[in-house]
Motif scaffolding. Sequence first.
Motif, short mmCIF file in Angstrom:
data_model
loop_
_atom_site.label_atom_id
_atom_site.label_comp_id
_atom_site.label_asym_id
_atom_site.label_seq_id
_atom_site.Cartn_x
_atom_site.Cartn_y
_atom_site.Cartn_z
N TYR A 64 0.85 -1.18 0.00
CA TYR A 64 0.00 0.00 0.00
C TYR A 64 0.89 1.23 0.00
O TYR A 64 1.79 1.35 0.83
N GLN A 65 0.66 2.13 -0.94
CA GLN A 65 1.46 3.35 -1.11
C GLN A 65 2.96 3.03 -1.17
O GLN A 65 3.79 3.71 -0.60
N LYS A 83 -11.40 -3.46 4.08
CA LYS A 83 -11.06 -2.58 5.21
C LYS A 83 -9.78 -3.10 5.84
O LYS A 83 -9.70 -4.27 6.22
N SER A 131 -6.38 -2.26 8.60
CA SER A 131 -5.84 -1.51 9.73
C SER A 131 -4.34 -1.36 9.46
O SER A 131 -3.58 -2.31 9.59
N LEU A 164 2.55 4.92 6.25
CA LEU A 164 1.69 5.79 5.45
C LEU A 164 2.33 7.14 5.19
O LEU A 164 3.05 7.67 6.01
N VAL A 178 -1.20 10.92 7.60
CA VAL A 178 -2.08 10.46 8.67
C VAL A 178 -2.71 11.68 9.33
O VAL A 178 -2.01 12.59 9.77
N ASN A 213 -10.80 7.48 12.34
CA ASN A 213 -10.23 6.16 12.09
C ASN A 213 -8.79 6.02 12.60
O ASN A 213 -8.15 5.01 12.36
N ILE A 245 -4.26 3.04 11.57
CA ILE A 245 -5.37 3.84 11.04
C ILE A 245 -6.18 2.94 10.12
O ILE A 245 -5.63 2.11 9.40
N ARG A 297 -8.45 2.12 6.96
CA ARG A 297 -8.67 2.61 5.60
C ARG A 297 -9.43 1.55 4.82
O ARG A 297 -9.18 0.36 4.96
N THR A 298 -10.36 2.00 3.99
CA THR A 298 -11.03 1.13 3.03
C THR A 298 -10.37 1.39 1.69
O THR A 298 -10.36 2.52 1.20
N VAL A 299 -9.77 0.34 1.10
CA VAL A 299 -8.93 0.49 -0.08
C VAL A 299 -9.48 -0.36 -1.22
O VAL A 299 -9.83 -1.52 -1.03
#
Length: 181
Positions: A30-31, A74, A76, A82, A85, A91, A97, A99-101
Motif C-alpha cells: 500500500y502506497q 477494510k 488496519s 503511510l 495520517v 479512524n 489507522i 482505511r477502506t482500499v
Amino acid sequence: MANSPQSAETQAIKDARPELNGQEFRPLVYQGEEIPQYTISKDGLVMSYKVCKDGRLLSWTSVGNKGAKYPAVKLSLPVDKLSYVDELAGNFRGQTIGRTVKLHILVADAWLGTAKCPEDLEPWWDDFPIEVKNAMRPYFHIDHIDDNKLNAHVDNLKFVSPRDNQFIRKAGFDTRTKNNT
C-alpha cells in the motif's frame, strides 16, 4: 432499503468475491510499502494475520459513488507505513489507522509492481532506476481491461496515464482497439 440500487450494487460486489481455492498470495503493498500481517492473491483475496496465525479471509465491501462502486477491503494500517495520517480523524487508533482500499489498486501494486508501466513510458521504462519508478507509480491509474470493475484479477489490470484513464472512462473510447465504443 434492502432493494435499493445502492444496496444491490454492494451485494453484487460481495457476491463477486472469488472462493479461496489454493491461490498464491504475496505480501500486500500500500502506497509503495509492504504492509505486515496482510497478503493478497492475484484475484483480490486478502488474508489478514493480525488475529489468527493461519490467516482470516477479509470480506469484500464497496467504496465509491452510487453506480460507480468498486470492490474494496477494510485494512488496519500501521501509521509508520503511510505518507499521510490525520490524527484527528475518527479512524486513527494510535499506531494504526483504518482505511477502506480499492482491491484493484492493491492487486496491481502487489502483482504488477514496478515491472509494468503505462504504454507511453514502455520504451524508456527499463532504463529508469527503481527509485524513479517508485516515485512515478502513484501518478499511474489502473484500468480494468475488460471494463468490469468487479474483476480485480491481475490479468485484467494495466497501468495507464491519468489522461488515458479519463479518456477511456469519460468518452467511452477504448485505446486497446482505437475504436469508439
